[in-house]
Enzyme design. Structure first.
Site, short mmCIF file in Angstrom:
data_model
loop_
_atom_site.label_atom_id
_atom_site.label_comp_id
_atom_site.label_asym_id
_atom_site.label_seq_id
_atom_site.Cartn_x
_atom_site.Cartn_y
_atom_site.Cartn_z
CE1 TYR A 146 36.82 32.26 -10.09
CE2 TYR A 146 38.30 30.40 -10.31
CZ TYR A 146 37.21 31.12 -10.75
OH TYR A 146 36.52 30.70 -11.84
CE LYS A 156 33.22 25.62 -8.66
NZ LYS A 156 34.60 25.18 -8.78
CG HIS A 210 39.81 24.19 -9.75
ND1 HIS A 210 39.23 24.25 -10.99
CD2 HIS A 210 40.71 23.20 -9.80
CE1 HIS A 210 39.78 23.34 -11.76
NE2 HIS A 210 40.68 22.68 -11.06
#
Lengths: 322, 150
Positions: A259, A298, A267
């Protein structure tokens, strides 16, 4: 689920966390975490100084647990997130918001050891046996009883006074009776034990009765026995040193979720997969984790500690070529 | 149909083996023929299907593989493409070798049925694209939904 929805839910869930503050009860761990978060922000500049006293870590069969509130605050202020395990007394049947203890990742415990910021707390308070606790409790109860009887007497007098002054000027006989009762009160008043209000101190429920830490946990030495563990630790330390917050990535099949700031507010940007430089990885596994990463928006990071104590990172991204 | 001797129709010549690009790759003398085959399939995909420009093959001596270099279109930066059969394994070190060439890297996994999957690989930490707005605060809707379900 759209990313925007996720963001909004995160924002609203932050609001819900603060609404869990019950009036007069400041022991909700989520609230403490929010406080620690705001403390941690002020300390962003001085991340390197660990002047705080050692964090007490209780080992439960090699699982490092943190129980005390000040320790949780200290851990969070150092940028280590951990995972809450316990249930909250007021909201037991749910898994959304959990309470103490905080379970530390092995890498987090290792980092605390390295900074000499962790100290072992005994599992059971052997010095404080049940008898001493009971005695202490009885003493406190007695003190509370004495205080309460004094206050009850005051209350009774006030009530009688109010009755006297409120009485009509004509009813002098009732007035006289009340005055006599008032004078007799000091001698005859008894405060029954059954009327006493008992205070339950949940904030101190046995956890801070442990005497202060004795032995500092030894620094985490490079074991070399398990290369993958060592790789994970090196990567964890490097990324934490760069200011990222890391949690375990069990849901995503990687080693860590990375993070850019506190997980309560952001997020994750990366899924970190730790391998050693020479470790041979099946290409299908690389594809699988990369595909997963692109589905959850991601970037997958392949992390390997290099020879010169530096860690090299490779980002995997979807090429966009169908 | 025909006689025993020489009657059977000869199988058609393997066009891959005769393709000049394939022969170029063969000249690089890579032992892993599966990798050369994979490289050829990627070559064909880039040139014929995607029409990329300036597709060429080079040898990587450390890894003993055929690498391709290409541009997506005129004026675009050169990319290095690493074609590998999907069942093979790869080490992070070999990926770093390819990244050290200085160009952005595309890893292409070639499955047994010739399916191609391209993955972009970059050095360092590349932040993913941020979510697109506009954002709407969901507020209590999530909790209201849950209460209705009960």
């Amino acid at each position: 689920m759209k990313r925007s929805e996720l963001c909004s839910r995160r924002k609203s869930s932050v609001g819900i966390a603060s609404s869990l503050v019950l009036p007069g009860r400041r022991t909700c761990p989520q609230v403490v975490l929010m406080e620690a978060l705001s403390c941690g922000e002020r300390r962003l500049g001085s991340d390197e100084e660990y002047a705080a006293p050692a964090v007490g870590v209780s080992l439960c069969d090699s699982a490092p647990l943190v129980w005390r509130m000040q320790d949780l605050r200290a851990v969070r202020a150092q940028g280590l997130v951990g995972a809450l395990l316990g249930s909250l007394p007021r909201t037991p049947r749910q898994n959304g918001r959990l309470g103490r203890p905080l379970l530390l990742l092995p890498e987090e415990e290792g980092l605390l050891r390295e900074r000499r910021a962790a100290a072992a707390l005994p599992d059971r308070c052997q010095d404080w046996g049940g008898a001493e606790l009971r005695q202490k409790h009885e003493e406190e109860e007695k003190k509370s009883f004495e205080e309460q009887s004094v206050l009850a007497l005051e209350d009774r007098k006030l009530a009688l006074l109010r009755a006297m002054t409120g009485a009509e000027s004509g009813a002098t006989s009732a007035d006289e009776a009340l005055r006599r009762r008032l004078q007799a009160l000091d001698q005859n008043f008894t405060f029954p034990q059954s009327a006493m209000a008992v205070q339950l101190s949940t904030a101190r429920a046995g956890l801070s009765y442990c005497p202060e830490a004795r032995a500092f946990l030894q620094a985490y030495g490079p074991t070399g026995a398990e290369p993958r563990c060592d790789a994970r630790y090196q990567v964890f330390r490097d990324l934490r040193g760069r200011g990222f917050y890391l949690t375990s990535a069990g849901k995503f099949g990687g080693d860590f979720l990375v993070y850019p700031g506190d997980p309560l507010r952001f997020h994750a940007h990366f899924i970190a997969v730790c391998v050693s430089l020479d470790e041979s990885v099946c290409l299908l596994d690389v594809l699988a984790v990369a595909r997963l990463g692109s589905n959850v928006k991601k970037t997958v990071l392949l992390c390997s500690p290099g020879p010169d104590a530096r860690v090299c990172y490779t980002s995997l991204q979807w090429s966009g070529m169908i | 149909m025909s006689g025993a001797s020489g009657g059977e129709k000869r199988p058609p010549p393997n066009w891959i083996l005769q393709h000049p690009a394939y022969q170029q790759m063969k000249d690089l003398q890579i032992e892993d023929s599966a990798q050369v085959h994979a490289a050829f399939l990627v070559y064909m995909d880039l040139t014929e299907v995607r029409r990329w420009k300036e597709v060429s093959c080079v040898k990587s001596s450390e890894l003993q593989v055929v690498l391709l270099e290409a541009r997506e279109k005129e004026g675009a930066p050169t990319l290095t493409i690493l074609p590998l059969p999907a069942h093979q394994s790869v080490t992070h070190k070999s990926i770093r070798h390819v990244l050290d060439r200085g160009f952005p890297v595309l890893l292409c996994a070639v499955a047994a049925d010739s399916t191609l999957v391209y993955q972009r690989m970059t050095d360092g930490l590349v932040t993913p694209d941020p979510p697109v707005g506009p954002f709407q605060d969901m507020g209590r809707r999530q909790h209201r939904k849950r209460r209705q379900q009960r």
